[in-house]
Write a protein that holds these residues in place. Structure first.
Motif: not given
Length: 180
Positions: A93, A95, A99-101, A106-109
């Motif tokens: 992931e 920013c 939703d890269n993973d 989206v951008d949860e990390d």
């Protein structure tokens, strides 16, 4: 040694080739192959003149990267390469509002545990750090979770918080006449 066309026919189709005349044996060695059900291999298996036609692709598939995740895709026939899953490859992931993973977040990390943009390095949005936002002081991500913004956390020595966004010299000090 003369050549002529020949064919092999079955329930799947008709395939054409050539055969050779041998004076002692007649027409021999027909090069036609038996028609087969079409498969994804870059060949015209059913001999209808169209390569890899009528295949039932388009089923869902997944591209997986160990330790990152799985992204869904659609299977497509790439001829000699066979079936291929056309879809994104999962990445760690970042920013970037994507939703890269492929975990449906989206951008949860880069958000707090409740999913808000209240972290000091991502206050209100991706990459909006509170570091250096307050002159003569330090800032933290404050405000409400729905509308976070960088606010004064602490003012440098000799300064006071004038409001949530400014550190200033105390008014009583700046308004006194000079002693020397």
């Amino acid at each position: 040694g003369q050549l002529r066309t020949c064919l092999i026919q079955n329930q799947v189709g008709i395939c054409y080739g050539v055969e050779t005349c041998e004076p002692s044996d007649g027409w021999v060695d027909c090069t036609a192959v038996a028609a087969e059900v079409e498969v994804c291999d870059g060949l015209d298996n059913d001999c209808n003149g169209i390569v890899d036609d009528g295949l039932l692709g388009q089923s869902t598939c997944g591209n997986t990267v160990e330790g990152v995740g799985t992204c869904e895709g659609v299977e497509v026939c790439l001829g000699p390469q066979g079936w291929n899953c056309q879809g994104p490859l999962p990445e760690l992931e970042s920013c970037d509002f994507a939703d890269n993973d492929c975990d449906d977040s989206v951008d949860e990390d880069f958000r707090d545990a409740d999913g808000f943009w209240t972290l000091n390095d991502h206050c209100g949005t991706c990459g909006n750090t509170c570091d250096g936002k307050i002159a003569n002081g330090t800032a933290v991500c404050g405000g409400s979770p729905d509308a976070p913004l960088c606010v004064v956390s602490e003012c440098d020595e000799g300064y006071i918080a004038l409001n949530d966004f400014q550190c200033a010299i105390p008014p009583e000090v700046s308004c006194q006449p000079c002693g020397d």
